[in-house]
Scaffold this motif. Structure first.
Motif, short mmCIF file in Angstrom:
data_model
loop_
_atom_site.label_atom_id
_atom_site.label_comp_id
_atom_site.label_asym_id
_atom_site.label_seq_id
_atom_site.Cartn_x
_atom_site.Cartn_y
_atom_site.Cartn_z
N TYR A 130 19.75 10.31 4.37
CA TYR A 130 18.30 10.53 4.33
C TYR A 130 17.88 11.98 4.56
O TYR A 130 16.76 12.34 4.22
CB TYR A 130 17.61 9.60 5.32
N GLY A 131 18.72 12.78 5.18
CA GLY A 131 18.49 14.20 5.28
C GLY A 131 17.09 14.58 5.76
O GLY A 131 16.66 14.22 6.84
N ASP A 132 16.37 15.31 4.90
CA ASP A 132 15.05 15.84 5.27
C ASP A 132 14.00 14.74 5.46
O ASP A 132 12.91 15.03 5.97
CB ASP A 132 14.56 16.81 4.19
N VAL A 147 0.85 -1.19 0.00
CA VAL A 147 0.00 0.00 0.00
C VAL A 147 0.89 1.24 0.00
O VAL A 147 1.84 1.33 0.78
CB VAL A 147 -0.92 0.01 1.24
N ALA A 148 0.59 2.18 -0.86
CA ALA A 148 1.33 3.43 -0.90
C ALA A 148 0.75 4.41 0.12
O ALA A 148 -0.47 4.54 0.25
CB ALA A 148 1.27 4.05 -2.30
N VAL A 149 1.63 5.07 0.87
CA VAL A 149 1.21 6.07 1.85
C VAL A 149 2.03 7.33 1.63
O VAL A 149 3.18 7.26 1.18
CB VAL A 149 1.40 5.57 3.29
N PRO A 150 1.48 8.50 1.92
CA PRO A 150 2.27 9.73 1.78
C PRO A 150 3.51 9.70 2.67
O PRO A 150 3.43 9.25 3.82
CB PRO A 150 1.29 10.82 2.23
N ARG A 151 4.62 10.18 2.18
CA ARG A 151 5.80 10.26 3.05
C ARG A 151 5.52 11.16 4.24
O ARG A 151 5.94 10.86 5.35
CB ARG A 151 7.00 10.80 2.26
N ASP A 152 4.85 12.26 3.98
CA ASP A 152 4.55 13.22 5.05
C ASP A 152 3.04 13.42 5.08
O ASP A 152 2.47 14.01 4.17
CB ASP A 152 5.26 14.54 4.78
N TRP A 153 2.40 12.92 6.14
CA TRP A 153 0.95 13.05 6.23
C TRP A 153 0.49 14.49 6.40
O TRP A 153 -0.69 14.80 6.21
CB TRP A 153 0.43 12.18 7.36
N ALA A 154 1.41 15.39 6.74
CA ALA A 154 1.06 16.81 6.80
C ALA A 154 0.91 17.39 5.40
O ALA A 154 0.30 18.44 5.23
CB ALA A 154 2.12 17.59 7.58
N PHE A 198 9.97 9.19 9.61
CA PHE A 198 9.95 7.84 10.18
C PHE A 198 9.44 7.83 11.62
O PHE A 198 9.62 6.85 12.33
CB PHE A 198 11.35 7.23 10.10
N SER A 199 8.75 8.87 12.01
CA SER A 199 8.25 8.98 13.39
C SER A 199 7.06 8.05 13.63
O SER A 199 6.42 7.56 12.71
CB SER A 199 7.82 10.42 13.67
N THR A 200 6.77 7.86 14.90
CA THR A 200 5.64 7.01 15.30
C THR A 200 4.31 7.60 14.83
O THR A 200 3.42 6.86 14.41
CB THR A 200 5.65 6.83 16.83
N GLU A 201 4.17 8.91 14.90
CA GLU A 201 2.89 9.49 14.47
C GLU A 201 2.66 9.25 12.98
O GLU A 201 1.53 8.92 12.57
CB GLU A 201 2.83 10.99 14.77
N GLN A 202 3.68 9.39 12.16
CA GLN A 202 3.52 9.11 10.74
C GLN A 202 3.11 7.65 10.52
O GLN A 202 2.21 7.35 9.73
CB GLN A 202 4.83 9.41 9.99
N ALA A 203 3.75 6.73 11.27
CA ALA A 203 3.43 5.30 11.13
C ALA A 203 2.02 5.00 11.61
O ALA A 203 1.33 4.13 11.05
CB ALA A 203 4.45 4.46 11.89
N ALA A 204 1.56 5.68 12.66
CA ALA A 204 0.20 5.48 13.16
C ALA A 204 -0.82 5.91 12.12
O ALA A 204 -1.88 5.28 11.97
CB ALA A 204 0.01 6.24 14.47
N ARG A 205 -0.53 6.98 11.41
CA ARG A 205 -1.43 7.40 10.33
C ARG A 205 -1.43 6.39 9.18
O ARG A 205 -2.45 6.18 8.53
CB ARG A 205 -1.05 8.80 9.85
N ASP A 206 -0.29 5.75 8.96
CA ASP A 206 -0.24 4.67 7.96
C ASP A 206 -1.21 3.55 8.33
O ASP A 206 -1.84 2.94 7.46
CB ASP A 206 1.17 4.08 7.88
N ILE A 207 -1.31 3.25 9.64
CA ILE A 207 -2.19 2.16 10.08
C ILE A 207 -3.62 2.43 9.66
O ILE A 207 -4.35 1.51 9.26
CB ILE A 207 -2.08 1.96 11.60
N ASP A 208 -4.05 3.67 9.72
CA ASP A 208 -5.42 3.96 9.30
C ASP A 208 -5.58 3.74 7.80
O ASP A 208 -6.65 3.30 7.34
CB ASP A 208 -5.84 5.38 9.68
N ALA A 209 -4.54 4.01 7.04
CA ALA A 209 -4.59 3.72 5.60
C ALA A 209 -4.66 2.21 5.37
O ALA A 209 -5.37 1.75 4.46
CB ALA A 209 -3.37 4.31 4.90
N TYR A 260 5.81 6.33 0.46
CA TYR A 260 6.52 5.13 0.88
C TYR A 260 5.61 3.94 0.61
O TYR A 260 4.38 4.08 0.56
CB TYR A 260 6.86 5.17 2.37
N ASP A 261 6.21 2.78 0.45
CA ASP A 261 5.46 1.55 0.26
C ASP A 261 5.40 0.78 1.57
O ASP A 261 6.44 0.51 2.17
CB ASP A 261 6.12 0.65 -0.80
N VAL A 262 4.22 0.43 2.02
CA VAL A 262 4.04 -0.36 3.23
C VAL A 262 3.57 -1.75 2.82
O VAL A 262 2.50 -1.90 2.22
CB VAL A 262 3.04 0.30 4.20
#
Length: 530
Positions: free
Chosen positions: A214-216, A87-94, A221-232, A102-104
């Motif tokens: 990886y720079g910017d 599943v494709a998810v936005p790199r930055d949910w903001a 790779f934060s937990t909040e970004q990953a938690a939003r992936d879970i809803d996707a 990113y691919d999950v």
């Protein structure tokens, strides 16, 4: 040589991972590499997933992937089918419309005897950095092999996923195998300033290397970004509400989801609780206390079982003496490495995750005293996810990136040095290494994205499971996480080791009743060790 699971307890020792940076480079306890990959070039290779992900928001496109269990354990479980999707998810949910994704990767395990299906059970084994794909495969083998109860697999598809940056999901890789060896082998408690500076320089080198590569992207790779992936993922598998089983760091991931999407929660089991309200420093000290307590429990067991524990005369002295001798004259190992105090420390950590690991530790220390380093190095390599050819999975790379992205208040180098001395006195074996373990995030070059720590207003009851002898996520965290969420209900296992479900009939009955019928366990329920 691949390592085979013996039971759920053994699996949890190998795969349910700790949540905070424990020592230099991060803290985890896996035993299975995420597909054995050492390169992020092809996150789907060997996983049976499509070569390209779907567009964000699309339903999962499943493909058969029997090769995954065959590669991990030699076969699939009887009566189970295995399908994979990406599943494709936005790199930055903001900025979800930026176009960068990113691919999950996911695996779906379906029982052919399934009836009256409730939905999907998403599983996270912890870490951060643990492969949920691998873990779902292990748990699919049923209670006779230490997997999940048939009552669960008869009602739910098991969905294992590798969070962003982990394993098969656009894996992050920025630490060389050579630096990993140096890291694990380094002194866990460098006393002199010169020794401390050497360890600090290695940590800075590792952190700088990840920043250069990886720079910017590092904050993504934060937990909040990953938690939003879970809803996707929830939407992609077609579930209106989420049913989730999270271990160790997976409790933090689940708690973050509950705060962000309380209206989308059906049932959450959070086993081996992280307390999100703790500061980075306090969380590290909590782990030092937990491991010191677990080691004390080991020494009591050892003295009471001299027939099983060959170092029963003085177990603490045997361990500390082995580490002290390794500072001067480490035992040589067959692959060219030496069993330094660092490798011994990681072997010690590895063995404390389960009560069954205590026997292995006692034998390994006894063998080390006789000049044989194999036992302790095997334990350390299991912890480190180091293969016989000297390669590592990307678990520690991901672990470091997530932990440091989450941390908004890392101490200074000077403060780490002070805490090293203070904690050494309070927690003789584990205090100083836990202080040193904060160095990577001290030097971390990326911006920070701390997770929320508040009420899950509007969420249904959430079950938080704690083990009284847990070294990595101490039992005290259990009530704290339940209270923070506001809807949490504590279930206690009076056992040893890291995490509880499914360890005993009492725990199984309580958790199964909640997952299947949404029956909240009796308030204050304490399940006996056996």
């Amino acid at each position: 040589m691949p390592r085979r699971p013996r039971s759920v307890i053994a699996l949890l020792a190998a795969l349910v991972l700790t949540a905070l940076v424990l020592t230099t480079g991060g803290c985890t306890l896996p035993a299975f590499a995420p597909d054995g990959a050492d390169s992020p070039a092809d996150p789907g290779a060997g996983a049976g997933t499509p070569d390209t992900a779907s567009t964000p928001g699309a339903a999962a496109q499943w493909r058969p992937c029997a090769a995954v269990p065959e590669k991990l354990v030699g076969r699939g479980a009887a009566g189970m089918t295995y399908d994979c999707a990406t599943v494709a998810v936005p790199r930055d949910w903001a900025k979800p419309d930026s176009g960068a994704t990113y691919d999950v990767a996911m695996i779906r395990v379906h029982s052919k005897s399934q009836k009256n299906r409730i939905g999907s059970l998403l599983i996270n084994p912890g870490g951060p950095g643990g492969s949920g794909i691998d873990y779902a495969v292990y748990l699919s083998f049923g209670p006779q092999m230490g997997g999940l109860p048939t009552e669960i697999t008869d009602k739910f598809d098991l969905i294992g996923f590798d969070p962003r940056g982990v394993g098969r999901s656009s894996p992050l890789k920025c630490i060389s195998d050579r630096d990993q060896d140096a890291n694990f082998g380094s002194d866990p408690d460098p006393v002199s300033q010169a020794e401390f500076d050497e360890v600090a320089a290695l940590n800075k080198k590792i952190a700088d290397g990840c920043g250069q590569k990886y720079g910017d992207q590092l904050p993504f790779f934060s937990t909040e970004q990953a938690a939003r992936d879970i809803d996707a993922l929830r939407a992609a598998v077609g579930d209106q509400k989420l049913t989730y089983l999270g271990y160790s760091y997976g409790t933090l991931l689940g708690a973050t989801y509950a705060q962000l999407f309380p209206q989308n929660v059906r049932a959450l089991v959070l086993d081996g609780a992280i307390d999100p309200t703790e500061t980075y420093v306090k969380g590290s000290e909590t782990q030092a206390k937990g491991f010191e307590r677990a080691f004390g429990n080991f020494t009591k067991w050892c003295k009471a079982h001299p027939g099983t524990c060959p170092i029963s005369a003085d177990p603490r002295g045997a361990v500390t003496d082995a580490m002290a001798k390794a500072e001067v004259s480490p035992v040589a190992y067959s692959d060219g490495r030496k069993a330094t105090s660092g490798w011994i420390f990681y072997g010690l950590i590895s063995s404390l995750y389960t009560e069954s690991g205590w026997t292995s530790l006692a034998r390994a220390i006894d063998d080390l005293q006789a000049g044989d380093a194999k036992g302790i190095m095997d334990l350390a390599d299991q912890y480190a996810e180091r293969e016989q050819d000297g390669t590592y999975s990307n678990l520690f790379d991901a672990n470091l990136a997530v932990n440091c992205a989450d941390t908004d208040a890392a101490p200074t180098v000077q403060r780490v040095r002070q805490l090293q001395s203070q904690w050494r006195k309070k927690y003789p074996i584990f205090g100083a290494p836990l202080a040193i373990g904060m160095l990577p995030c001290v030097y971390w070059p990326g911006k920070r994205d701390p997770y929320p720590a508040g009420k899950a207003n509007g969420a249904p009851p959430i079950v938080v499971v704690g083990t009284t002898g847990d070294p990595a996520t101490p039992y005290e965290n259990t009530a704290d996480l339940a209270a923070m969420l506001g809807t949490g209900h504590v279930l206690t296992w009076e056992g040893e080791g890291h995490t509880a479900y499914p360890s005993t009939p009492c725990v199984v009955q309580a958790v199964d009743g909640y997952l299947i019928d949404l029956k909240v366990p009796q308030e204050g329920l304490r399940c006996p060790a056996k």
